[in-house]
Design an enzyme around this catalytic site. Structure first.
Site, PDB file in Angstrom:
ATOM      1  N   LYS A   8       7.122  -9.855 -14.259  1.00  0.00           N
ATOM      2  CA  LYS A   8       7.848 -10.184 -15.391  1.00  0.00           C
ATOM      3  C   LYS A   8       8.115 -11.630 -15.256  1.00  0.00           C
ATOM      4  O   LYS A   8       7.850 -12.200 -16.006  1.00  0.00           O
ATOM      5  CB  LYS A   8       9.229  -9.440 -15.614  1.00  0.00           C
ATOM      6  CG  LYS A   8       9.341  -7.821 -15.674  1.00  0.00           C
ATOM      7  CD  LYS A   8       8.151  -7.318 -16.768  1.00  0.00           C
ATOM      8  CE  LYS A   8       8.385  -5.955 -16.938  1.00  0.00           C
ATOM      9  NZ  LYS A   8       7.711  -5.075 -15.863  1.00  0.00           N
ATOM     10  N   TRP A  23      14.036   4.126 -14.171  1.00  0.00           N
ATOM     11  CA  TRP A  23      12.598   3.929 -14.408  1.00  0.00           C
ATOM     12  C   TRP A  23      11.934   5.178 -13.752  1.00  0.00           C
ATOM     13  O   TRP A  23      12.182   5.579 -12.783  1.00  0.00           O
ATOM     14  CB  TRP A  23      12.276   2.659 -13.459  1.00  0.00           C
ATOM     15  CG  TRP A  23      10.667   2.326 -13.635  1.00  0.00           C
ATOM     16  CD1 TRP A  23      10.147   2.266 -15.064  1.00  0.00           C
ATOM     17  CD2 TRP A  23       9.730   2.174 -12.677  1.00  0.00           C
ATOM     18  NE1 TRP A  23       8.679   1.855 -14.610  1.00  0.00           N
ATOM     19  CE2 TRP A  23       8.517   1.774 -13.137  1.00  0.00           C
ATOM     20  CE3 TRP A  23      10.157   2.085 -11.169  1.00  0.00           C
ATOM     21  CZ2 TRP A  23       7.414   1.400 -12.546  1.00  0.00           C
ATOM     22  CZ3 TRP A  23       8.774   1.627 -10.634  1.00  0.00           C
ATOM     23  CH2 TRP A  23       7.608   1.374 -11.269  1.00  0.00           C
ATOM     24  N   ASP A  46      15.734  -2.616  -5.957  1.00  0.00           N
ATOM     25  CA  ASP A  46      14.509  -2.623  -6.756  1.00  0.00           C
ATOM     26  C   ASP A  46      14.580  -4.122  -7.631  1.00  0.00           C
ATOM     27  O   ASP A  46      15.444  -4.005  -8.586  1.00  0.00           O
ATOM     28  CB  ASP A  46      14.188  -1.419  -7.628  1.00  0.00           C
ATOM     29  CG  ASP A  46      13.001  -1.398  -8.724  1.00  0.00           C
ATOM     30  OD1 ASP A  46      12.168  -2.432  -8.468  1.00  0.00           O
ATOM     31  OD2 ASP A  46      12.634  -0.500  -9.132  1.00  0.00           O
TER      32      ASP A  46
END
Length: 405
Positions: A249, A131, A213
């Site tokens: 999410k 990312w 993460d």
């Protein structure tokens, strides 16, 4: 005053959306943005979130006073239990800190600032690719060496595990290692359980400091528990590490910025000292976190009926993503294109293997907008548009442009 200020480069994923919005063509499809969409192509507000919003609106005992610097306690406690399990010794023996942050980004930034200021580390490794914000977050926190470990083998469309292990073995002893807990972004390809075990053994043996993460728990398999397996593997090694949680999410709370930094500390005597330093740092970053999204997540995770409803909805979203992968795979097979990697990858994103030239081709000829590296959001696919998108991909793959780099 500002004559010396130059414009910063555009943030690619947001620029892609801006370009898509400015495009007058019909049809057009945005496959870049990292947010869930329904089969109708619209944002999805979970039913459990609607229920929580209703309860919050009707509860006149709530107010808008500041939360504590470390956030809503019922949220951070429940979030830690979600990640590690209610009966985990780390939870029972209070060997952790839960600290509410502004999304996963805020959790990572708080961890980075703490590690730099209090532990004196300045070297961080992320996967190649990763990312993009990982690098910017740690650079902004004062890390001077931003390095990468091998992760993606574009020839096999799989994890370069041998390269990964070699790079972690050779990382400096004071390095910080960022690992994607599940649904690797951008590749959509995770390590196997056996590979995760080897990685956990390596970082434990070398005493490397790990940040997990964890932005997509539930979005890979549809199971919250299964998608948390890598967290438990790391916890079982008895090492100190961090988990950066995001609820953007799996709750669909993108603009509420709900994150949680879990710090696992195997010496309980140091818990309060570490928390005090994290409070000091958070005070300068955002001072106090927002309450609204935290209340929604807390209410859901602490109410068994709402919790089960939420897990069912997460599973439903994950199932739709898997179904779209299968549908695209089948549509491409008609064109004699065998993209097995599409159905082998997991989670929201897929690394298609399209070259930058092919990405430009589908944008210019078919008004399909995706990231230059070929990453697509599988949620952008629907039963209505998959045929069109498959035809566009086939045209790009079979075009002479496919030979361009």
């Amino acid at each position: 005053m500002f004559s010396r200020v130059e414009a910063a480069p555009p943030i690619k994923v947001f620029q892609l959306t801006a370009d898509y919005n400015a495009c007058p063509a019909v049809p057009k499809y945005n496959m870049g943005v990292g947010a869930y969409r329904t089969n109708e192509g619209v944002p999805y507000v979970l039913n459990v979130v609607r229920e929580c919003e209703k309860r919050i609106a009707e509860d006149f005992t709530l107010n808008h006073e500041y939360l504590p610097i470390d956030g809503l306690g019922s949220f951070t406690e429940a979030a830690a239990r979600l990640a590690l399990g209610r009966e985990n010794p780390i939870i029972i023996n209070r060997k952790f800190i839960g600290f509410q942050a502004l999304g996963g980004t805020g959790a990572l930034r708080l961890a980075a600032e703490f590690i730099r200021q209090c532990l004196g580390r300045s070297v961080v490794y992320s996967s190649k690719p990763t990312w993009p914000n990982h690098h910017q977050i740690f650079r902004a926190a004062g890390f001077t060496e931003i390095k990468e470990y091998r992760y993606w083998n574009k020839e096999t469309m799989n994890v370069d595990f041998a390269g990964l292990m070699e790079d972690l073995e050779n990382a400096p002893a004071d390095a910080v290692i960022i690992l994607h807990a599940v649904a690797h972004n951008p590749t959509g390809r995770d390590m196997t359980s056996e590979q995760w075990e080897q990685v956990a053994d390596l970082v434990a043996r070398r005493k490397l400091l790990v940040i997990m993460d964890n932005a997509y728990q539930g979005f890979a398999s549809g199971s919250i528990e299964k998608d948390g397996a890598s967290l438990l593997m790391m916890a079982n090694k008895g090492v100190d590490f961090f988990i950066a949680q995001s609820f953007s999410k799996n709750f669909g709370l993108y603009n509420e910025r709900i994150g949680n930094l879990i710090t696992i500390i195997n010496d309980p005597a140091k818990v309060e000292a570490v928390k005090s330093q994290q409070k000091r740092i958070a005070r300068t970053l955002w001072s106090n976190p927002p309450s609204y999204g935290a209340r929604i997540v807390s209410m859901t995770l602490n109410d068994e009926s709402l919790f089960q409803q939420w897990k069912a909805e997460v599973n439903s979203m994950a199932t739709r993503i898997k179904n779209m992968r299968q549908l695209l795979y089948e549509k491409l097979k008609v064109h004699e294109i065998s993209w097995d990697h599409i159905i082998q990858q997991i989670g929201m994103f897929s690394f298609t293997g399209l070259t930058p030239a092919q990405v430009r081709f589908v944008r210019e000829k078919y008004n399909i907008f995706l990231m230059e590296d070929g990453r697509v959001n599988m949620c952008a696919l629907t039963t209505e548009n998959t045929q069109y998108i498959a035809d566009a991909i086939a045209a790009a793959v079979n075009s002479p442009l496919s030979n361009l780099k």
